[in-house]
Design a protein around this motif. Sequence first.
Motif, PDB file in Angstrom:
ATOM      1  N   GLU A  61      -7.033   5.407   6.622  1.00 52.48           N
ATOM      2  CA  GLU A  61      -7.007   4.068   6.035  1.00 52.48           C
ATOM      3  C   GLU A  61      -7.463   3.021   7.039  1.00 52.48           C
ATOM      4  OE1 GLU A  61      -3.152   3.264   4.486  1.00 52.48           O
ATOM      5  OE2 GLU A  61      -3.192   4.932   3.060  1.00 52.48           O
ATOM      6  N   SER A 111      -4.062  11.047   4.307  1.00 55.64           N
ATOM      7  CA  SER A 111      -4.969   9.914   4.102  1.00 55.64           C
ATOM      8  C   SER A 111      -4.586   8.683   4.917  1.00 55.64           C
ATOM      9  CB  SER A 111      -5.013   9.551   2.614  1.00 55.64           C
ATOM     10  OG  SER A 111      -3.723   9.170   2.148  1.00 55.64           O
ATOM     11  N   ARG A 141       0.813  -1.210   0.000  1.00 56.69           N
ATOM     12  CA  ARG A 141       0.000   0.000   0.000  1.00 56.69           C
ATOM     13  C   ARG A 141       0.846   1.260   0.000  1.00 56.69           C
ATOM     14  NH1 ARG A 141       0.564   0.653   5.022  1.00 56.69           N
ATOM     15  NH2 ARG A 141      -0.496   2.647   4.958  1.00 56.69           N
ATOM     16  N   LYS A 144      -2.787  -1.888   9.514  1.00 56.02           N
ATOM     17  CA  LYS A 144      -1.901  -1.260   8.541  1.00 56.02           C
ATOM     18  C   LYS A 144      -0.537  -1.075   9.193  1.00 56.02           C
ATOM     19  CE  LYS A 144      -3.936   3.159   9.932  1.00 56.02           C
ATOM     20  NZ  LYS A 144      -4.773   4.300   9.518  1.00 56.02           N
TER      21      LYS A 144
END
Length: 397
Positions: A264, A260, A127, A268
Motif C-alpha cells: 500500500e 497487501s 483503510r 499509512k
Amino acid sequence: MLPLNHNLQKLFDTASKDERLGVGLMSGTSLDGLDIALCRFKGNGLATTFKLENFVTIPYPIDFKKEIQQVFAQKTVDLEKVVLLNEYIGTYHAELVLKALADWNIKPEDVDFIASHGQTIYHAPKRLHQKAGYPNATLQIGDGDHIAVKTGILTISDFRQKHLATGGEGAPLALYGDVILGSKKGENRILLNIGGIANLTYLPADGNYQNILCTDIGPGNTLIDAACRKYFDKPYDEDSKIAYSGKVNNSLLNALLSNSFFKEASPKTTGPEFFNLNFVADAQKRSDTLTISPEDLISTLSALTATSIAQFIEANLKVDALQVFLSGGGARNPFIAAQLKKDLPHAAIKNTDALGIDPDAKEAILFALLGNEALCGEPIKIGNNPAVLMGKFSFPG
C-alpha cells in the motif's frame, strides 16, 4: 477588561517563559511500562533546543498489563472496563509521575507541564475498518484531568484527535518532533522507531518539507512479543536469544510479506489490531508451516520486522549516503539490528544517541516536545500532513 482566571493566567505565563520544564509520558503497544522523560525546552518550532534532564521507564505490574489486555486491540470489549480503565490509568500514571519526580528530587510545582500520550486501546483508520460513512479513528485512554488534579501540574493529552480532525490518521505523530529535533541540511536521514509497530521519518538532505515522509511500515516488536508470550511465557525475546536459537522459515516469511499492507502507498498507519497472531496463523496456513517450532517462528517474525523495513527503504528512499538512526525496543534487538545492516549495506545504521537522543526515551521526549509546541508553538506545514498544534489542556484546579 476583566482579568484572566488564574488557570489561563498561569497558562499565559508558562507560554511566555524563556524556558519550560516538561514531563513527557509514553505508554506504548508493548505495554512494558510508562516512559517518563523530564525535558527542559527553550524556544519552539525549528528554533527549539532541549535537554533531557532525567528519564525512567517504570515497568507495569503483570496484573495491570492483564487489565489493559482485556480491552486492547479487540473489536468487542467490556464497555464498563474501558470506562473504569480510563480513570484508573490517568490516576496510576499520575502516581508514577510523582514517584519519578520524588526520586529525582524535583518538586511538582517546579514542573511547567505534563504531556501524556495515554494508552492506545484501538486504532482504526478508514483503510482498515472499511465502514462506510465513518472517519479515521483512534482511542487513547488515561484521562488528562485525573493526571492534572493528582499531580497539581498542567497536563496536555489526547494529542491524536486533532490530527484525525484535520484529515490525518492520528499517527505517526513522530513526524513533528523528528523534523524539529532530527533534521540536518546536507544529510539524508531516517529516524526509525521500532516499537510495537515500526515507523520512520525520512528527512531529506535538501531540507524540502515536501519531500519528507513519515509512515508506519509494519510490525516492530508486536508479533515477536505476542509469540513470546504464547509459546515461552516471556514478555519479549531478551537479547534475541530465542531468535538465534531458531532458523528463519523462508516459506512463512514470504507468505507474511505477501500481505497487501506492505504494498500500500504511504503514508499509512497500522497497529496490533491488524498485526497479531491471527495474521501469523493465516500466513502459516497458506505456507503450510503450522508445525514449525516456536523457536523458528520467533526467528521468522524477527526477520519479518527487519526485512519489511529494509524492503520499504529500498523501494521508496533511493538516496545516497543514507543515515539511519534507530530507537525503540527494536533498537536493542541484536537479531533485527544485524539483519538491517545486512539488508541495507549502503546505509550507515546507528542509534539515536548519536543525535543526543536516548533511544529508549525518544517517544516520551517527542510528546514532551509536542506539549511545548501546544504551549508556545505555531503549526508547521510538512508536505501533505496537517499543520496543527495538538493536545487538550487539563488544569489542576
